[in-house]
Design a protein around this motif. Structure first.
Motif, mmCIF file in Angstrom:
data_model
loop_
_atom_site.group_PDB
_atom_site.id
_atom_site.type_symbol
_atom_site.label_atom_id
_atom_site.label_comp_id
_atom_site.label_asym_id
_atom_site.label_seq_id
_atom_site.Cartn_x
_atom_site.Cartn_y
_atom_site.Cartn_z
ATOM 1 N N LEU A 43 0.708 -1.137 0.067
ATOM 2 C CA LEU A 43 0.070 -0.081 -0.124
ATOM 3 C C LEU A 43 0.722 1.216 0.122
ATOM 4 N N LEU A 44 2.153 1.233 0.238
ATOM 5 C CA LEU A 44 2.978 2.452 0.436
ATOM 6 C C LEU A 44 3.709 2.738 -0.837
ATOM 7 N N ASP A 45 3.989 3.952 -1.117
ATOM 8 C CA ASP A 45 4.449 4.351 -2.323
ATOM 9 C C ASP A 45 5.909 5.126 -1.890
ATOM 10 N N GLY A 46 6.744 5.240 -2.653
ATOM 11 C CA GLY A 46 8.129 5.565 -2.493
ATOM 12 C C GLY A 46 9.266 4.853 -2.784
ATOM 13 N N VAL A 51 9.623 2.266 1.918
ATOM 14 C CA VAL A 51 8.484 1.586 2.109
ATOM 15 C C VAL A 51 9.143 0.400 3.136
ATOM 16 N N PHE A 52 10.278 -0.104 3.220
ATOM 17 C CA PHE A 52 10.775 -1.020 3.996
ATOM 18 C C PHE A 52 10.781 -0.738 5.434
ATOM 19 N N PHE A 53 11.139 0.579 5.982
ATOM 20 C CA PHE A 53 11.238 1.178 7.283
ATOM 21 C C PHE A 53 9.802 1.401 7.703
ATOM 22 N N ALA A 54 8.810 2.130 6.800
ATOM 23 C CA ALA A 54 7.647 2.396 7.062
ATOM 24 C C ALA A 54 6.828 1.161 7.645
ATOM 25 N N ALA A 55 7.155 -0.019 6.705
ATOM 26 C CA ALA A 55 6.210 -1.127 7.027
ATOM 27 C C ALA A 55 6.847 -1.939 7.973
ATOM 28 N N ALA A 327 -4.882 -5.276 -1.161
ATOM 29 C CA ALA A 327 -5.794 -5.042 -0.207
ATOM 30 C C ALA A 327 -7.164 -4.533 -0.364
ATOM 31 N N GLU A 328 -7.208 -3.757 -1.399
ATOM 32 C CA GLU A 328 -8.463 -3.380 -2.265
ATOM 33 C C GLU A 328 -9.218 -4.413 -2.653
#
Length: 445
Positions: A43-46, A51-55, A327-328
């Motif tokens: 779901l994350l963009d960038g 994306v790795f650290f945010a997840a 997810a959608e």
């Protein structure tokens, strides 16, 4: 006296499984965090590092929250006795379960069934495109149903012109006059219209073949194993091309063109001037041309009615492929992935069972302890009353024993008194053999 050991065993067993409960809760929280990471990553963009650290941060927060929440529930709910307080904790647990599902379970489901859900989305879209292609092709072929009528009308006008030219079948005078000219003109127009319809058939067949090839490519993209993202991108590109093919196929429908041509046959009918100079030939030519005009009007009305019927059929609306995230897709097609949803939710909410088990066990230990306390508690008055009752039972028992032994004692004393009476009479003198000694001489005669 078995209540105390039972309560003790329950207590020891509950303490024994405490470590196992913590370990199981930690494993469940870790598993939920892993699948949450897999779900939120899509779901994350960038950049890849972002994306790795945010997840990772989000999944770690979810794992800690789940572990802390269920630890609180497992600690406090079994200890609460009051019904109102326990209901309040149950309501709190329900709110926590809803929050866990909102922040973790749907992402777990996306990780478990995301690829399958995207394939389901592509398969449903593919089915829609196949139906659109078939409907557009059917609409294009519907105009072909007018071809036999047009060809038949062209052949009839040509035959009448030939008969009039060779034998004067209509006016009674052979030759190429105004009637032959008019009939040849109508035959030519009908032949041109038939050629237009036939040409559209070839174009529709070519477009349908192109669309079928693109559908086959899209089917391969749906069923081919591998990563779903590249296949979804290629599927979207093919969907755009297929939409263009369907739109072009819709443009090959010449029902509207046939309607306009049929209307022009009647409205734009131009009869030549009768050129007969012999007798009443001009009059007969005018009569035949009026008959031809009536025939053209009837043919025009029939073609217009047939074209209107074709145009009344619903046209194919443009379909657009909407790419979805995993997810959608899982949320949209949730009814097709109920087992995946059940597994994703069970990972997060399985500790509910542990909480209920601990609550039941603690209630059982509490009841056992209360029963044991009542059994071991006694007042001084109750103790004195019990001692008096014991002495009374002892006294009554001694009296009953004496009454039972009285007849036996009387029977034992009666033979001794009889022996004493015989000795006093001198008739028989009893000799106790046990009283004779070894040194005594022989018994006197």
């Amino acid at each position: 006296m078995q209540l105390k050991p039972n309560a003790f065993r329950l207590h020891e067993t509950a303490r024994g499984v405490e470590t196992m409960s913590r370990f199981a809760l930690a494993v469940l929280a870790l598993a939920s965090g892993v699948y949450t990471y897999l779900g939120v990553r899509g779901l994350l963009d960038g950049s890849a590092s972002f994306v790795f650290f945010a997840a990772i941060i989000y999944s770690a927060a979810v794992s800690v929250a789940i572990y802390a929440f269920w630890t609180y529930m497992m600690r406090f709910i079994p200890l609460v006795i009051s019904g109102v307080q326990r209901l309040s904790l149950f309501a709190t647990m329900l709110i926590g379960c809803v929050m866990i599902v909102a922040m973790s379970s749907w992402l777990n489901a996306a990780a478990l069934a995301g690829s399958a859900a995207l394939e389901q989305h592509m398969a449903v879209t593919l089915q829609g495109y196949a139906e659109d292609l078939d409907n557009a092709h059917a609409n294009a072929l519907a105009s072909q149903s007018l071809l036999p009528d047009v060809e038949r009308a062209a052949a009839r006008f040509a035959a009448l012109a030939q008969d009039e030219r060779e034998s004067g079948a209509l006016t009674g005078t052979q030759g190429s006059g105004s009637v032959v000219q008019l009939l040849s003109q109508m035959s030519t127009q009908m032949t041109q219209l038939a050629g237009t319809i036939s040409g559209s058939r070839e174009e529709a067949a070519a477009l349908f073949a192109d669309g079928s090839d693109r559908l086959a490519t899209m089917r391969e993209l749906v069923s081919t194993p591998g990563q779903i993202e590249p296949r979804a991108d290629a599927f979207q590109a093919e969907a755009v091309q297929l939409s263009a093919v369907i739109a072009a196929l819709e443009q090959t429908d010449i029902a509207a063109s046939v309607k306009r041509a049929a209307t022009d046959l009647s409205a734009g009918f131009i009869a030549p001037v009768a050129d007969g100079r012999v007798g009443d030939l001009a009059v007969r030519q005018n009569q035949v041309m009026e008959t031809v005009r009536s025939s053209v009007d009837a043919q025009s009305m029939a073609l217009v009615a047939a074209a209107d019927e074709i145009l009344a059929s619903p046209s194919v609306e443009q379909r657009r492929f909407v790419p979805l995230s995993s997810a959608e897709a899982v949320i949209r097609y949730w009814s097709d992935f109920i087992p995946s949803w059940a597994g994703a939710i069970s990972i997060d909410l399985l500790p509910v069972v542990l909480v209920l088990v601990l609550m039941i066990v603690n209630d059982a230990m509490r009841r056992e302890a209360e029963t044991l306390k009542e059994a071991e508690t006694i007042t001084a008055a109750e103790m004195l009353r019990a001692m008096a009752l014991y002495r009374r039972m002892e006294a009554e028992g001694a009296a009953e024993a004496a009454a039972a032994l009285g007849p036996a004692i009387d029977d034992h004393e009666k033979p001794a008194s009889e022996e004493k009476t015989v000795a006093e009479d001198g008739t028989v003198t009893p000799i106790d053999a046990a009283q004779r000694k070894r040194g005594d001489g022989p018994r006197p005669a």
